[in-house]
Design an enzyme around this catalytic site. Sequence first.
Site, PDB file in Angstrom:
ATOM      1  N   TYR A   1      -3.226  -9.174  16.861  1.00 13.16           N
ATOM      2  CA  TYR A   1      -2.989  -8.298  15.607  1.00 13.16           C
ATOM      3  C   TYR A   1      -4.108  -7.124  16.001  1.00 13.16           C
ATOM      4  O   TYR A   1      -3.929  -5.872  15.977  1.00 13.16           O
ATOM      5  CB  TYR A   1      -3.158  -8.938  14.153  1.00 13.16           C
ATOM      6  CG  TYR A   1      -3.365  -7.904  12.973  1.00 13.16           C
ATOM      7  CD1 TYR A   1      -2.115  -7.116  12.965  1.00 13.16           C
ATOM      8  CD2 TYR A   1      -4.176  -7.767  12.204  1.00 13.16           C
ATOM      9  CE1 TYR A   1      -1.972  -6.151  11.978  1.00 13.16           C
ATOM     10  CE2 TYR A   1      -3.953  -7.125  10.979  1.00 13.16           C
ATOM     11  CZ  TYR A   1      -3.045  -6.324  10.958  1.00 13.16           C
ATOM     12  OH  TYR A   1      -3.056  -5.329   9.905  1.00 13.16           O
TER      13      TYR A   1
ATOM     14  N   ILE B   1       0.810  -1.190   0.041  1.00 15.38           N
ATOM     15  CA  ILE B   1       0.084  -0.081  -0.126  1.00 15.38           C
ATOM     16  C   ILE B   1       1.011   1.083  -0.121  1.00 15.38           C
ATOM     17  O   ILE B   1       0.557   2.175  -0.692  1.00 15.38           O
ATOM     18  CB  ILE B   1      -1.029   0.085   1.161  1.00 15.38           C
ATOM     19  CG1 ILE B   1      -1.845  -1.282   1.134  1.00 15.38           C
ATOM     20  CG2 ILE B   1      -1.766   1.301   1.216  1.00 15.38           C
ATOM     21  CD1 ILE B   1      -2.985  -1.217   2.289  1.00 15.38           C
TER      22      ILE B   1
END
Length: 323
Positions: free
Chosen positions: A152, A15
């Site tokens: 996470y 990204i």
Amino acid sequence: MSRPSALITGGAGFIGSHLAEALLARGHEVAIIDDLSTGSIKNIAPLKGDPHFSYTIDTIANAPLLAELVDGCDVVYHLAAAVGVKLIVDSPVYTIESNVGGTEAVLGAAAKKRKLVVVASTSEVYGKNNDVPFREDHDLVLGPTTKGRWSYACSKAIDEFLALAYFREKGLPAIIARLFNTVGPRQTGRYGMVLPTFVRQALAGEPITVFGDGTQSRCFSWVGDVVGALVDLVERPAAVGQVFNIGHDSEINIADLAALVKARTGSASEIVYIPYDEAYEEGFEDMPRRVPDLTRIIDLIGFKPTKNLDQIVDAVIDYLKDQ
Ligand code: UDP
């Protein structure tokens, strides 16, 4: 007038490298820092000749270096993080430490200079919440700490808390972007991401591996749309201190995704089902559905995805065919 300048942490990642390209195309000065843990120098190779682009291969844990880079920019896009469920399950210490420590370092450096920071978070933070579409103010429903996957989501939720705390307590202008499953060229399946994995398998004639029963669903968004939204948010003062979902809201289950990839590649690969315990770890819990409510970002920047899923899948196929 001097060009606006941006620092992208994790700028050699999937990204980050698209964001660098988008900013350069809009006439910005772009500096990136990346430790190449999951990013790749290949991702930024085409940008290296651009006089408005610079790169540093180092870790954001290098405090004096980070301070200097932050000092030289107007806005920090903090994308450096451990990503991918597989990486998280395989290397939990690294995930937690780098996600929390990295964001702490970036927010601290930005606060000293009062630089605008965009913190990239994730739709994982919604956890097992089944109340789709997910709105930014929904509850986060995480599993127990004994199931590594949730570390996470938890580490990214701490990143969000910390960014909002810096905003409220120290006046740091911060924006939080919760990215939903983002796909496109340069994404690798090495860290478990489903679309590049399925496309690679289909092109190689290998079995397409659906984990679980394939009824779990996701919404896939085009990386170009996601990075465009990040850049637009920075231009809106009203975005500061807020959390935004960014993604596509059309949902597909993973079994259907496998069939779609098989059809669009014209592959003879068989579609196989692998139990979660085998694919990840004993007792692995998946998110059954994940759909963003996009009202907030549509209202602020008029966000509109430019590609539908067929077009996205075709673009990923074209990219991986060339590799
Ligand atoms: N998945 C799959 N086969 C693969 C890789 C992933 O069926 O080879 C599934 C995974 O279990 C999840 C979905 O695809 O339900 C999306 O996985 P990914 O790791 O891309 O992103 P997540 O949404 O889990 O963060």
